[in-house]
Write a protein that holds these residues in place. Structure first.
Motif, mmCIF file in Angstrom:
data_model
loop_
_atom_site.group_PDB
_atom_site.id
_atom_site.type_symbol
_atom_site.label_atom_id
_atom_site.label_comp_id
_atom_site.label_asym_id
_atom_site.label_seq_id
_atom_site.Cartn_x
_atom_site.Cartn_y
_atom_site.Cartn_z
ATOM 1 N N ARG A 167 106.052 69.615 -34.290
ATOM 2 C CA ARG A 167 105.737 70.580 -33.257
ATOM 3 C C ARG A 167 106.786 71.683 -33.189
ATOM 4 O O ARG A 167 107.938 71.498 -33.599
ATOM 5 N N ILE A 168 106.365 72.830 -32.659
ATOM 6 C CA ILE A 168 107.259 73.971 -32.496
ATOM 7 C C ILE A 168 107.258 74.364 -31.026
ATOM 8 O O ILE A 168 106.198 74.443 -30.393
ATOM 9 N N TYR A 169 108.443 74.599 -30.468
ATOM 10 C CA TYR A 169 108.530 75.041 -29.087
ATOM 11 C C TYR A 169 107.979 76.462 -28.969
ATOM 12 O O TYR A 169 108.351 77.347 -29.727
ATOM 13 N N GLY A 170 107.094 76.643 -28.006
ATOM 14 C CA GLY A 170 106.525 77.959 -27.761
ATOM 15 C C GLY A 170 105.831 77.996 -26.425
ATOM 16 O O GLY A 170 105.532 76.952 -25.830
ATOM 17 N N ARG A 171 105.572 79.191 -25.935
ATOM 18 C CA ARG A 171 104.937 79.313 -24.626
ATOM 19 C C ARG A 171 103.483 78.864 -24.655
ATOM 20 O O ARG A 171 102.970 78.358 -23.665
ATOM 21 N N ARG A 172 102.819 79.060 -25.778
ATOM 22 C CA ARG A 172 101.414 78.685 -25.858
ATOM 23 C C ARG A 172 101.255 77.248 -26.353
ATOM 24 O O ARG A 172 102.131 76.701 -27.023
ATOM 25 N N CYS A 173 100.118 76.667 -26.033
ATOM 26 C CA CYS A 173 99.825 75.275 -26.386
ATOM 27 C C CYS A 173 99.679 75.144 -27.900
ATOM 28 O O CYS A 173 99.086 76.006 -28.553
ATOM 29 N N ASP A 174 100.205 74.066 -28.469
ATOM 30 C CA ASP A 174 100.071 73.854 -29.908
ATOM 31 C C ASP A 174 99.071 72.761 -30.245
ATOM 32 O O ASP A 174 98.985 72.322 -31.391
ATOM 33 N N ALA A 175 98.304 72.310 -29.253
ATOM 34 C CA ALA A 175 97.252 71.329 -29.515
ATOM 35 C C ALA A 175 95.990 72.046 -29.980
ATOM 36 O O ALA A 175 95.815 73.243 -29.768
ATOM 37 N N VAL A 176 95.114 71.307 -30.635
ATOM 38 C CA VAL A 176 93.799 71.816 -31.009
ATOM 39 C C VAL A 176 92.825 71.416 -29.909
ATOM 40 O O VAL A 176 92.795 70.261 -29.489
ATOM 41 N N LEU A 189 73.967 85.173 -44.254
ATOM 42 C CA LEU A 189 73.295 84.766 -43.029
ATOM 43 C C LEU A 189 71.872 85.309 -43.026
ATOM 44 O O LEU A 189 71.574 86.326 -43.661
ATOM 45 N N ALA A 190 70.993 84.644 -42.276
ATOM 46 C CA ALA A 190 69.600 85.066 -42.215
ATOM 47 C C ALA A 190 69.059 84.839 -40.811
ATOM 48 O O ALA A 190 69.517 83.949 -40.079
ATOM 49 N N VAL A 191 68.096 85.658 -40.441
ATOM 50 C CA VAL A 191 67.425 85.496 -39.147
ATOM 51 C C VAL A 191 66.756 84.120 -39.106
ATOM 52 O O VAL A 191 66.104 83.705 -40.056
ATOM 53 N N GLY A 192 66.936 83.433 -37.995
ATOM 54 C CA GLY A 192 66.380 82.092 -37.849
ATOM 55 C C GLY A 192 67.379 80.981 -38.063
ATOM 56 O O GLY A 192 67.108 79.826 -37.709
ATOM 57 N N ASP A 193 68.535 81.274 -38.663
ATOM 58 C CA ASP A 193 69.574 80.248 -38.816
ATOM 59 C C ASP A 193 69.989 79.743 -37.444
ATOM 60 O O ASP A 193 70.284 80.536 -36.545
ATOM 61 N N THR A 194 70.011 78.441 -37.258
ATOM 62 C CA THR A 194 70.426 77.873 -35.972
ATOM 63 C C THR A 194 71.862 77.382 -36.056
ATOM 64 O O THR A 194 72.387 77.104 -37.137
ATOM 65 N N PHE A 195 72.492 77.254 -34.900
ATOM 66 C CA PHE A 195 73.907 76.917 -34.856
ATOM 67 C C PHE A 195 74.250 76.260 -33.525
ATOM 68 O O PHE A 195 73.473 76.297 -32.569
ATOM 69 N N THR A 196 75.417 75.656 -33.475
ATOM 70 C CA THR A 196 76.022 75.188 -32.228
ATOM 71 C C THR A 196 77.381 75.853 -32.095
ATOM 72 O O THR A 196 78.028 76.186 -33.099
ATOM 73 N N VAL A 197 77.819 76.070 -30.872
ATOM 74 C CA VAL A 197 79.126 76.674 -30.622
ATOM 75 C C VAL A 197 79.878 75.847 -29.593
ATOM 76 O O VAL A 197 79.272 75.193 -28.732
ATOM 77 N N THR A 198 81.188 75.860 -29.698
ATOM 78 C CA THR A 198 82.045 75.231 -28.697
ATOM 79 C C THR A 198 82.958 76.288 -28.100
ATOM 80 O O THR A 198 83.287 77.282 -28.756
ATOM 81 N N ALA A 199 83.340 76.066 -26.867
ATOM 82 C CA ALA A 199 84.162 77.031 -26.143
ATOM 83 C C ALA A 199 85.477 77.284 -26.869
ATOM 84 O O ALA A 199 85.990 76.434 -27.592
ATOM 85 N N GLY A 200 86.019 78.471 -26.641
ATOM 86 C CA GLY A 200 87.286 78.834 -27.261
ATOM 87 C C GLY A 200 88.431 78.783 -26.265
ATOM 88 O O GLY A 200 88.230 78.794 -25.046
ATOM 89 N N CYS A 201 89.640 78.702 -26.781
ATOM 90 C CA CYS A 201 90.839 78.637 -25.942
ATOM 91 C C CYS A 201 91.906 79.526 -26.569
ATOM 92 O O CYS A 201 92.162 79.445 -27.777
ATOM 93 N N ASP A 202 92.532 80.367 -25.756
ATOM 94 C CA ASP A 202 93.592 81.245 -26.271
ATOM 95 C C ASP A 202 94.976 80.602 -26.170
ATOM 96 O O ASP A 202 95.987 81.252 -26.394
ATOM 97 N N LYS A 203 95.010 79.309 -25.802
ATOM 98 C CA LYS A 203 96.248 78.511 -25.774
ATOM 99 C C LYS A 203 97.197 78.893 -24.653
ATOM 100 O O LYS A 203 98.355 78.443 -24.643
ATOM 101 N N SER A 204 96.757 79.690 -23.706
ATOM 102 C CA SER A 204 97.650 80.090 -22.617
ATOM 103 C C SER A 204 97.569 79.104 -21.459
ATOM 104 O O SER A 204 96.570 78.393 -21.281
ATOM 105 N N PHE A 205 98.624 79.084 -20.659
ATOM 106 C CA PHE A 205 98.697 78.185 -19.501
ATOM 107 C C PHE A 205 97.602 78.528 -18.490
ATOM 108 O O PHE A 205 96.972 77.642 -17.910
ATOM 109 N N GLY A 206 97.351 79.818 -18.285
ATOM 110 C CA GLY A 206 96.344 80.231 -17.326
ATOM 111 C C GLY A 206 94.948 79.801 -17.728
ATOM 112 O O GLY A 206 94.170 79.300 -16.901
#
Length: 297
Positions: free
Chosen positions: A146-155, A239-256
């Motif tokens: 791990r590296i010390y930093g203000r932002r989170c280093d977890a995935v 990519l093509a029209v009709g391709d389906t997908f799933t998405v998961t929320a994103g995180c900018d690693k900030s405390f807020g």
């Protein structure tokens, strides 16, 4: 020091030898493939080494110590060996390669493991490929721990973060309704999410040419013309029209964001109150109070 089987040592001590190279490739998805430069299939150590691939090794150097020398292997695409689609999809990136030398007249009894390497850069050209083979010591160049930093280093969602990404609140699904570019698509199914909710998240394609491929989301915009997802890198195939997908929320690693978006402050793995470089390289002067009080309340 490598110890050779008695039969192989006797063969190598003779006036003429019948040796060839063999490669066993273990992809990160667990699939194991065998290849040889010989003109017939060889079987040993529980693996069939195919001759149809046209595999051929380039000259390489081996040094003692922890140097990161690399070799190279090349071959042609084949429906029974390595397909161009698999290479484009990155299924061989980071694969482990065991390099053997075997007597093709008696491979089951006379073979020896020379070295273990990893596939690095893969280049495609003219219906053939060329793959870099890196010594495992190249991992020593990578940051460990791990590296010390203000932002989170977890995935997001891992054992350190502990956010449950199976929660429907952090997931979405949809389909491509328009291809704006190979990194930008207009989609359906995500109208309920606020703009930016999936920024820095992950998009995994379920159907279409890129089924199974996952890519990082650069931006998630909601406007009058619909919802647009932008990917950091183009997928391996168009990519093509009709391709389906799933998405998961994103995180900018900030405390807020950890608190406001995920209510997960107790598991935040960064150091938001760590003094910055301006403080670290600063010096005492008459305008700054240096009485030992906390830098942040």
């Amino acid at each position: 020091m490598r110890t050779l089987p008695t039969a192989l040592a006797s063969h190598l001590a003779g006036d003429a030898t019948t040796m060839c190279h063999c490669w066993r490739v273990t992809r990160r998805d667990g699939i194991v493939l065998g290849f040889t430069e010989h003109d017939h299939v060889l079987t040993f150590d529980g693996t069939d080494f195919l001759a149809a691939s046209g595999f051929q090794a380039a000259d390489s150097e081996t040094a003692s110590g922890l140097s990161v020398e690399a070799g190279e292997v090349s071959g042609g695409f084949s429906s029974v060996a390595i397909s161009e689609a698999d290479v484009i999809a990155g299924r061989y990136d980071g694969a482990t390669v065991e390099v053997f030398q075997a007597n093709w007249q008696a491979p089951a009894e006379q073979h020896v493991l020379l070295r273990v390497q990893e596939i690095g850069e893969v280049v495609r050209a003219g219906g053939a490929f060329r793959a870099e083979l890196r010594r495992l010591t190249h991992r020593l160049d990578q940051v460990q721990g791990r590296i010390y930093g203000r932002r989170c280093d977890a995935v997001l969602g891992d054992g350190w973060c502990k956010v449950d990404l199976t929660d429907p609140a952090y997931r979405g699904s949809g389909a491509v309704v328009a291809v704006l570019s190979q990194t930008q698509v207009r989609v359906s199914g995500l109208d309920a999410a606020l703009g930016g909710f999936y920024r820095q998240g992950v998009c995994r394609f379920v159907t279409g040419a890129n089924a199974g491929h996952a890519g990082d989301i650069e931006d998630h915009c909601v406007g009058g013309d619909g919802v647009v997802l932008s990917l950091w890198l183009p997928p391996p195939l168009p990519l093509a029209v009709g391709d389906t997908f799933t998405v998961t929320a994103g995180c900018d690693k900030s405390f807020g964001t950890c608190g406001a978006k995920f209510s997960n402050i107790l598991n935040f793995r960064g150091f938001p109150h760590l003094p910055g470089s301006d403080f670290a390289f600063g010096y005492a002067d008459g305008d700054t109070v240096h009485d030992g009080r906390p830098l942040y309340e």
